[in-house]
Design a protein around this motif. Structure first.
Motif, mmCIF file in Angstrom:
data_model
loop_
_atom_site.group_PDB
_atom_site.id
_atom_site.type_symbol
_atom_site.label_atom_id
_atom_site.label_comp_id
_atom_site.label_asym_id
_atom_site.label_seq_id
_atom_site.Cartn_x
_atom_site.Cartn_y
_atom_site.Cartn_z
ATOM 1 N N PHE A 194 0.825 -1.220 0.000
ATOM 2 C CA PHE A 194 0.000 0.000 0.000
ATOM 3 C C PHE A 194 0.855 1.263 0.000
ATOM 4 O O PHE A 194 0.337 2.366 0.052
ATOM 5 C CB PHE A 194 -0.887 -0.004 1.267
ATOM 6 C CG PHE A 194 -0.115 -0.440 2.479
ATOM 7 C CD1 PHE A 194 0.696 0.455 3.159
ATOM 8 C CD2 PHE A 194 -0.121 -1.774 2.885
ATOM 9 C CE1 PHE A 194 1.470 0.053 4.229
ATOM 10 C CE2 PHE A 194 0.658 -2.194 3.965
ATOM 11 C CZ PHE A 194 1.449 -1.270 4.630
ATOM 12 N N SER B 38 4.301 -0.872 12.476
ATOM 13 C CA SER B 38 3.313 -0.928 11.396
ATOM 14 C C SER B 38 2.797 -2.355 11.322
ATOM 15 O O SER B 38 3.461 -3.230 10.776
ATOM 16 C CB SER B 38 3.972 -0.520 10.083
ATOM 17 O OG SER B 38 4.472 0.791 10.205
ATOM 18 N N GLU C 131 0.511 0.854 14.439
ATOM 19 C CA GLU C 131 -0.143 1.533 13.318
ATOM 20 C C GLU C 131 -0.959 0.485 12.552
ATOM 21 O O GLU C 131 -0.467 -0.614 12.270
ATOM 22 C CB GLU C 131 0.894 2.140 12.360
ATOM 23 C CG GLU C 131 1.974 2.976 13.026
ATOM 24 C CD GLU C 131 1.434 4.273 13.599
ATOM 25 O OE1 GLU C 131 0.756 5.001 12.859
ATOM 26 O OE2 GLU C 131 1.684 4.546 14.791
ATOM 27 N N SER D 258 9.114 4.649 13.438
ATOM 28 C CA SER D 258 8.149 3.672 12.926
ATOM 29 C C SER D 258 8.871 2.597 12.126
ATOM 30 O O SER D 258 9.716 2.888 11.287
ATOM 31 C CB SER D 258 7.142 4.409 12.036
ATOM 32 O OG SER D 258 6.172 3.514 11.550
ATOM 33 N N PRO E 63 13.544 2.998 8.894
ATOM 34 C CA PRO E 63 14.621 3.481 9.766
ATOM 35 C C PRO E 63 15.503 2.375 10.339
ATOM 36 O O PRO E 63 16.714 2.542 10.446
ATOM 37 C CB PRO E 63 13.890 4.234 10.886
ATOM 38 C CG PRO E 63 12.441 4.121 10.622
ATOM 39 C CD PRO E 63 12.228 3.493 9.279
HETATM 40 N N1 SAH Z 1 9.185 1.945 7.092
HETATM 41 C C1 SAH Z 1 8.578 2.435 8.292
HETATM 42 C C2 SAH Z 1 8.307 3.921 8.280
HETATM 43 C C3 SAH Z 1 7.799 4.564 7.035
HETATM 44 S S1 SAH Z 1 6.116 4.337 6.611
HETATM 45 C C4 SAH Z 1 7.330 1.650 8.597
HETATM 46 O O1 SAH Z 1 6.959 0.782 7.810
HETATM 47 O O2 SAH Z 1 6.737 1.854 9.636
HETATM 48 C C5 SAH Z 1 5.207 5.235 7.829
HETATM 49 C C6 SAH Z 1 3.834 4.666 8.089
HETATM 50 O O3 SAH Z 1 2.933 4.946 6.990
HETATM 51 C C7 SAH Z 1 3.824 3.146 8.258
HETATM 52 O O4 SAH Z 1 2.959 2.805 9.297
HETATM 53 C C8 SAH Z 1 3.291 2.703 6.922
HETATM 54 O O5 SAH Z 1 2.809 1.405 6.986
HETATM 55 C C9 SAH Z 1 2.260 3.762 6.650
HETATM 56 N N2 SAH Z 1 1.800 3.856 5.258
HETATM 57 C C10 SAH Z 1 2.495 3.715 4.134
HETATM 58 N N3 SAH Z 1 1.710 3.889 3.048
HETATM 59 C C11 SAH Z 1 0.487 4.157 3.519
HETATM 60 C C12 SAH Z 1 -0.763 4.431 2.904
HETATM 61 N N4 SAH Z 1 -0.914 4.438 1.579
HETATM 62 N N5 SAH Z 1 -1.821 4.680 3.708
HETATM 63 C C13 SAH Z 1 -1.682 4.658 5.058
HETATM 64 N N6 SAH Z 1 -0.545 4.417 5.687
HETATM 65 C C14 SAH Z 1 0.531 4.156 4.940
#
Ligand code: SAH
Length: 341
Positions: free
Chosen positions: A118, A214, A256, A191, A161
């Motif tokens: 996504f 996440s 998340e 995150s 990160p």
């Molecule tokens: N790589 C790390 C941080 C970057 S993404 C991670 O995966 O947590 C930051 C957050 O945005 C993550 O929770 C990720 O899953 C979310 N994210 C990415 N694309 C998204 C989308 N299209 N809609 C909602 N959340 C999204």
């Protein structure tokens, strides 16, 4: 090749001064110019002798970022920066206003190799890690350009990160050091998609930061489908690492969950989430999935609210994340994609 002077912490910079045949304390002076006064040129360092300034200029460079686009939301003052790095690559940061202060979302890599279905940041793959200076400069440039004070930082922009672990740790050290930005790590969230071995490693540092996981799915089958990292580290292993992190740091974890209609937003998913997180000291952030043009994922308001209500009834601490910057595509990776295609 010249060395990246903004990526040294104070101790390292003092050691560098010794290597140059200087007194160690010069390191402190140079460090102040770089991180408190934030000069762009060695020639601006007025209490440093001209011979040392010349030596610095010969051996080091002061890294910089160029703002190549800036999108300002007319709905909520969110500002999105597209930065160009000195090698021509692009990254994004998003500055958001909340009641409790200004928060900056920064990138940690150019692109991403994690492959979450996504997410726009990963579609064109991974290019390289960001250096500590490139992470710091996202903060310094946003403050300089906006005239605002950044009160909190989230490592939720482009990149994973924990896949850039050493540089991120160095960045956090410099960011929180009393000379310079002096930001308490209590005001930082990191995150991760769930690199389990690195979560264990991070716990050892006992930083005060908030770890965000996440999660996005409650069965291994579904999570592996939308997050390939789950094939390496499954949900059970991830939650075990989270329990260890909470034990070691005393910090609550934030999970998340991007709510995607028809993918992970049924009552059974909500019940599964309650079961999984039972007994873990945590908070759940529900994020209506941001639509990206490469995929047809979307969120459904009714399903989202029913999902949240089920969590609440089940005793989980959950909130629906407010969408900021909706008119400027503030979701991570989207602006860079547009720019590079
Ligand atoms: N790589 C790390 C941080 C970057 S993404 C991670 O995966 O947590 C930051 C957050 O945005 C993550 O929770 C990720 O899953 C979310 N994210 C990415 N694309 C998204 C989308 N299209 N809609 C909602 N959340 C999204």
């Amino acid at each position: 090749m010249k060395k990246d002077i903004l990526s040294y912490d104070l101790e390292e910079l003092c050691n560098e001064m010794e290597l140059l045949g200087e007194k160690k304390f010069r390191g402190k002076q140079v460090y102040e110019w770089l991180h408190t006064k934030r000069v762009h040129y060695f020639s601006n360092m007025s209490n440093i002798s001209s011979s040392l300034r010349t030596k610095l200029d010969d051996e080091y460079y002061i890294n910089s970022l160029k703002i190549v686009r800036k999108l300002e939301s007319s709905l909520d003052n969110t500002v999105k920066y597209l930065y160009e790095l000195i090698d021509g690559n692009h990254i994004e940061s998003v500055l958001m206003e909340y009641k409790h202060g200004n928060s900056l979302c920064i990138s940690t890599q150019v692109g991403c190799k994690m492959g979450c279905q996504f997410c726009a940041s990963t579609i064109a793959g991974f290019k390289r890690h960001l250096t500590p200076s490139e992470m710091l400069l996202q903060v310094y440039e946003a403050e300089r350009d906006s005239g605002k004070h950044v009160d909190s930082i989230v490592l939720m922009g482009i990149g994973e990160p924990l896949d850039n672990f050493d540089n991120v740790v160095k960045f956090l050290r410099i960011l929180s050091f009393e000379t310079g930005k002096n930001l308490s790590l209590r005001h930082v969230s990191l995150s991760t998609c769930g690199l389990v071995d690195k979560i264990y490693e991070l716990a050892e540092y006992r930083f005060g930061l908030t770890l965000s996981i996440s999660l996005h799915a409650v069965t291994d089958e579904k999570r592996s489908e939308i997050m390939p990292v789950n094939k390496k580290y499954n949900i059970a292993a991830l939650l075990q690492a989270c329990r260890d992190y909470i034990d070691k740091t005393g910090r609550r974890i934030s999970f998340e969950y991007a709510v995607i209609h028809g993918v992970n937003d049924t009552q059974a998913d909500a019940d599964g989430l309650i079961r999984l997180l039972k007994g873990i000291n945590c908070h759940v952030n529900l994020i209506p999935v941001n639509e990206i043009k490469e995929r047809d994922y979307r969120s459904d308001k009714n399903a989202l609210h029913a999902f949240a209500a089920t969590l609440e009834k089940g005793g989980l601490n959950a909130t629906i994340r407010r969408t900021l910057g909706a008119d400027i595509d503030a979701a991570c990776g989207q602006l860079r994609r547009e720019y590079e295609v």
